[in-house]
Design an enzyme around this catalytic site. Structure first.
Site, PDB file in Angstrom:
ATOM      1  N   HIS A 114       0.822  -1.209   0.000  1.00 15.93           N
ATOM      2  CA  HIS A 114       0.000   0.000   0.000  1.00 15.93           C
ATOM      3  C   HIS A 114       0.857   1.260   0.000  1.00 15.93           C
ATOM      4  O   HIS A 114       2.049   1.243   0.308  1.00 15.93           O
ATOM      5  CB  HIS A 114      -0.931   0.008   1.231  1.00 15.93           C
ATOM      6  CG  HIS A 114      -0.230   0.388   2.508  1.00 15.93           C
ATOM      7  ND1 HIS A 114      -0.120   1.701   2.929  1.00 15.93           N
ATOM      8  CD2 HIS A 114       0.411  -0.369   3.433  1.00 15.93           C
ATOM      9  CE1 HIS A 114       0.553   1.728   4.079  1.00 15.93           C
ATOM     10  NE2 HIS A 114       0.882   0.488   4.401  1.00 15.93           N
ATOM     11  N   CYS A 115       0.211   2.368  -0.350  1.00 16.43           N
ATOM     12  CA  CYS A 115       0.768   3.705  -0.163  1.00 16.43           C
ATOM     13  C   CYS A 115      -0.388   4.554   0.357  1.00 16.43           C
ATOM     14  O   CYS A 115      -1.144   4.075   1.215  1.00 16.43           O
ATOM     15  CB  CYS A 115       1.428   4.239  -1.435  1.00 16.43           C
ATOM     16  SG  CYS A 115       0.465   4.029  -2.956  1.00 16.43           S
ATOM     17  N   MET A 134      -2.868   6.222  -1.715  1.00 20.53           N
ATOM     18  CA  MET A 134      -4.035   5.907  -2.544  1.00 20.53           C
ATOM     19  C   MET A 134      -3.976   4.501  -3.145  1.00 20.53           C
ATOM     20  O   MET A 134      -4.968   4.002  -3.661  1.00 20.53           O
ATOM     21  CB  MET A 134      -4.164   6.917  -3.685  1.00 20.53           C
ATOM     22  CG  MET A 134      -4.493   8.321  -3.241  1.00 20.53           C
ATOM     23  SD  MET A 134      -6.165   8.467  -2.566  1.00 20.53           S
ATOM     24  CE  MET A 134      -7.150   8.163  -4.026  1.00 20.53           C
ATOM     25  N   ARG A 144      -2.211   3.695  -5.818  1.00 17.29           N
ATOM     26  CA  ARG A 144      -2.276   3.846  -7.272  1.00 17.29           C
ATOM     27  C   ARG A 144      -0.913   4.039  -7.930  1.00 17.29           C
ATOM     28  O   ARG A 144      -0.738   3.706  -9.085  1.00 17.29           O
ATOM     29  CB  ARG A 144      -3.171   5.038  -7.640  1.00 17.29           C
ATOM     30  CG  ARG A 144      -4.607   4.879  -7.222  1.00 17.29           C
ATOM     31  CD  ARG A 144      -5.451   6.031  -7.699  1.00 17.29           C
ATOM     32  NE  ARG A 144      -5.525   6.045  -9.165  1.00 17.29           N
ATOM     33  CZ  ARG A 144      -6.165   6.990  -9.847  1.00 17.29           C
ATOM     34  NH1 ARG A 144      -6.741   7.999  -9.228  1.00 17.29           N
ATOM     35  NH2 ARG A 144      -6.206   6.938 -11.160  1.00 17.29           N
TER      36      ARG A 144
END
Length: 206
Positions: A138-139, A141, A143
């Site tokens: 993950h980050c 968003m 994306r």
């Protein structure tokens, strides 16, 4: 979800395929952006994009109850740091027995995310070598940074081209790496394709 591995594990001596591989050309950033946006699915918080690999956003990473329900055993935070970051850390998941791995990366075109491509791909491969593990990458968003690292993993460990990796992920999650990250993925694609050509050349000489 069916694994993509068998397709890349089969070797063929067909001259047509050999010639096709020789002519592989990495698309431009513009072509990649068109590929990413055309026919992509609607954006949602988390998606399984490869067997036992999930790409998600900050809210997913912070929702311990949801992670437990999903059966997540490992979390890779691609957004550690001071700016535009997700400040969780290993202690955030201690009550879940989740293994945490974080890297500091900024979602800006000038950031050199490629320095993490091979270490992260190796880490992901180690995690996924146990079929019971489930990994959330993950980050903020889910994306750009996290998506870029998953694409690099598919290219390095699963032997996909950049286009194949994008097609694998985009049919399950809406992603859009920034243009700097796309450039770094293009350079990785060219490097890996050159390695393949060199390896084939060495085999032919033997």
């Amino acid at each position: 979800m069916a694994s993509h591995k068998p397709r890349f594990g089969v070797k063929t001596e067909a001259p047509e395929e050999e010639e096709e591989e020789e002519e592989h050309e990495t698309p431009s950033n513009y072509e990649l952006e068109k590929l990413l946006t055309h026919g992509s699915v609607a954006y949602t918080r988390v998606n399984e994009v490869w067997p036992n690999v999930f790409i998600g956003d900050e809210e997913t990473a912070r929702n311990r109850y949801k992670l437990e329900r999903m059966g997540v055993t490992h979390v890779l935070n691609a957004a550690e740091g001071q700016r535009n970051s997700v400040c969780t850390g290993a202690s955030y998941y201690t009550d879940l027995s989740v293994e945490y791995f974080g890297i500091e990366a900024e979602d800006i075109p000038s950031f050199n995310l490629s320095q993490h491509f091979f270490p992260v791909a190796e880490y992901m491969q180690q995690v996924l070598s146990n079929p019971h593990n489930k990994l959330l990458v993950h980050c903020v968003m889910g994306r750009s940074r996290s998506a870029t690292l998953v694409l690099a993993y598919l290219m390095i460990q699963e032997k996909m081209t950049l286009v194949e990796a994008i097609n694998q992920v985009k049919q399950r999650r809406r992603i859009l790496p920034n243009w700097g990250f796309l450039k770094q993925l293009r350079e990785l694609d060219a490097f890996l394709q050159e390695q393949k050509r060199e390896n084939r050349g060495g085999q032919h000489r033997d």
